[in-house]
Motif scaffolding. Structure first.
Motif, mmCIF file in Angstrom:
data_model
loop_
_atom_site.group_PDB
_atom_site.id
_atom_site.type_symbol
_atom_site.label_atom_id
_atom_site.label_comp_id
_atom_site.label_asym_id
_atom_site.label_seq_id
_atom_site.Cartn_x
_atom_site.Cartn_y
_atom_site.Cartn_z
ATOM 1 N N MET A 1 82.902 41.492 -28.806
ATOM 2 C CA MET A 1 81.724 42.288 -29.188
ATOM 3 C C MET A 1 81.679 43.579 -28.384
ATOM 4 N N LEU A 2 81.002 44.569 -28.923
ATOM 5 C CA LEU A 2 80.858 45.845 -28.234
ATOM 6 C C LEU A 2 79.722 45.792 -27.223
ATOM 7 N N ASP A 3 79.626 46.885 -26.420
ATOM 8 C CA ASP A 3 78.500 47.124 -25.523
ATOM 9 C C ASP A 3 78.368 46.097 -24.408
ATOM 10 N N GLY A 4 79.248 46.168 -23.465
ATOM 11 C CA GLY A 4 79.067 45.472 -22.214
ATOM 12 C C GLY A 4 79.830 44.189 -22.011
ATOM 13 N N VAL A 5 80.480 43.667 -23.025
ATOM 14 C CA VAL A 5 81.250 42.440 -22.847
ATOM 15 C C VAL A 5 82.525 42.769 -22.083
ATOM 16 N N GLY A 7 85.939 43.769 -20.482
ATOM 17 C CA GLY A 7 86.908 44.730 -20.988
ATOM 18 C C GLY A 7 88.235 44.138 -21.423
ATOM 19 N N GLN A 8 88.428 42.837 -21.251
ATOM 20 C CA GLN A 8 89.714 42.241 -21.631
ATOM 21 C C GLN A 8 89.964 42.299 -23.130
ATOM 22 N N TYR A 9 88.906 42.475 -23.916
ATOM 23 C CA TYR A 9 89.055 42.550 -25.367
ATOM 24 C C TYR A 9 89.102 43.988 -25.873
ATOM 25 N N ARG A 10 89.170 44.945 -24.974
ATOM 26 C CA ARG A 10 89.068 46.349 -25.356
ATOM 27 C C ARG A 10 90.130 46.747 -26.384
ATOM 28 N N ILE A 15 91.698 48.640 -31.858
ATOM 29 C CA ILE A 15 92.417 48.405 -33.115
ATOM 30 C C ILE A 15 91.426 48.248 -34.267
ATOM 31 N N ASN A 16 90.335 47.509 -34.011
ATOM 32 C CA ASN A 16 89.328 47.306 -35.043
ATOM 33 C C ASN A 16 88.706 48.632 -35.489
ATOM 34 N N LYS A 17 88.371 49.495 -34.534
ATOM 35 C CA LYS A 17 87.786 50.793 -34.883
ATOM 36 C C LYS A 17 88.787 51.675 -35.617
ATOM 37 N N PHE A 18 90.045 51.615 -35.203
ATOM 38 C CA PHE A 18 91.077 52.395 -35.901
ATOM 39 C C PHE A 18 91.186 51.948 -37.357
ATOM 40 N N LEU A 19 91.248 50.631 -37.574
ATOM 41 C CA LEU A 19 91.357 50.110 -38.936
ATOM 42 C C LEU A 19 90.101 50.426 -39.742
ATOM 43 N N ASN A 20 88.958 50.303 -39.094
ATOM 44 C CA ASN A 20 87.690 50.584 -39.765
ATOM 45 C C ASN A 20 87.630 52.027 -40.249
ATOM 46 N N HIS A 21 87.944 52.974 -39.374
ATOM 47 C CA HIS A 21 87.883 54.388 -39.732
ATOM 48 C C HIS A 21 89.012 54.791 -40.685
ATOM 49 N N SER A 22 90.112 54.048 -40.677
ATOM 50 C CA SER A 22 91.248 54.393 -41.536
ATOM 51 C C SER A 22 91.111 53.812 -42.931
ATOM 52 N N LEU A 23 90.635 52.562 -43.022
ATOM 53 C CA LEU A 23 90.662 51.850 -44.292
ATOM 54 C C LEU A 23 89.427 52.070 -45.154
ATOM 55 N N GLN A 70 86.001 51.027 -20.619
ATOM 56 C CA GLN A 70 86.394 49.757 -20.006
ATOM 57 C C GLN A 70 85.296 48.705 -20.069
ATOM 58 N N ASN A 71 84.056 49.153 -20.290
ATOM 59 C CA ASN A 71 82.940 48.215 -20.424
ATOM 60 C C ASN A 71 82.641 47.880 -21.889
ATOM 61 N N ASN A 72 83.557 48.285 -22.762
ATOM 62 C CA ASN A 72 83.434 48.023 -24.200
ATOM 63 C C ASN A 72 82.254 48.763 -24.834
ATOM 64 N N HIS A 73 81.896 49.906 -24.292
ATOM 65 C CA HIS A 73 80.885 50.743 -24.915
ATOM 66 C C HIS A 73 81.581 51.694 -25.886
ATOM 67 N N TYR A 74 81.072 51.712 -27.111
ATOM 68 C CA TYR A 74 81.636 52.577 -28.151
ATOM 69 C C TYR A 74 81.016 53.969 -28.051
ATOM 70 N N HIS A 75 81.861 55.001 -28.173
ATOM 71 C CA HIS A 75 81.391 56.384 -28.129
ATOM 72 C C HIS A 75 82.025 57.160 -29.278
#
Length: 199
Positions: A1-5, A7-10, A15-23, A70-75
């Protein structure tokens, strides 16, 4: 999940944001081709969509359109507006292609597509202006797609009904021609002329 979880899943979020914005813009291309085999926007989309994919790929390193810290905050990046403009162009292409499809099929309410476009556009603008506090984009896109698909289903049903009626009429004419040929000893052309079918 985004926002504070943690950073190991960053990397997965990137990748998810790249696919989201691309597809997402590609979905517009596929939606258009549900209605028609060829669209006047094919050349534009053939350049725009792969270009967007490359742009989003570069954004992973440059942070042009998005970044996840690194804190999984989306910008949003400084060139996020480019992605926004691409989505608007694709939306306009969808509405125009549907209008083209509708004109070829039936002369329906031309304002319907523009009302749908306005609903989706308004949802995107509200989310962007609120800085993401109001997550309205996905909701209005889903509503708009439901409107379009429902109208598309209505049109295809009408086309199917018209084809069935035309087929039944042709069969009736053929039966009448056969009857005249048998009962009045006419050849096919004479029977058709008598009926005025022009078959």
């Amino acid at each position: 999940m985004l926002d504070g979880v943690s950073g190991q899943y960053r990397i997965w979020l990137v990748i998810n944001k790249f696919l989201n914005h691309s597809l997402i813009p590609f979905l517009g291309y596929f939606v258009i081709h549900i209605w028609m085999r060829h669209s006047k926007y094919d050349r534009l989309l053939a350049v725009l969509l792969p270009g967007n994919v490359l742009f989003q790929l570069a954004s992973i390193a440059t942070r042009w359109t998005f970044s996840i810290d690194q804190n999984n905050h989306y910008h949003q990046g400084r060139y996020y507006y480019v992605y926004f403009i691409i989505c608007i162009i694709v939306m306009f292409a969808i509405v125009s292609a549907y209008h083209q499809f509708e004109q070829k099929t039936f002369s329906g309410d031309c304002l319907f597509m523009f009302y749908t476009f306005f609903v989706v556009f308004l949802g995107i603008v509200i989310q962007e202006v609120s800085g993401g506090a109001l997550r309205t984009t996905s909701l209005t896109i889903a509503i708009g797609m439901c409107f379009l698909l429902n109208r598309f289903n209505n049109f295809t049903q009408k086309v199917s009904d018209m084809k069935r009626i035309a087929k039944a009429k042709a069969e009736q004419n053929q039966h009448a021609v056969d009857y005249l040929m048998q009962s009045m000893n006419l050849d096919k052309s004479q029977a058709e002329a008598a009926l005025g079918t022009g078959c």
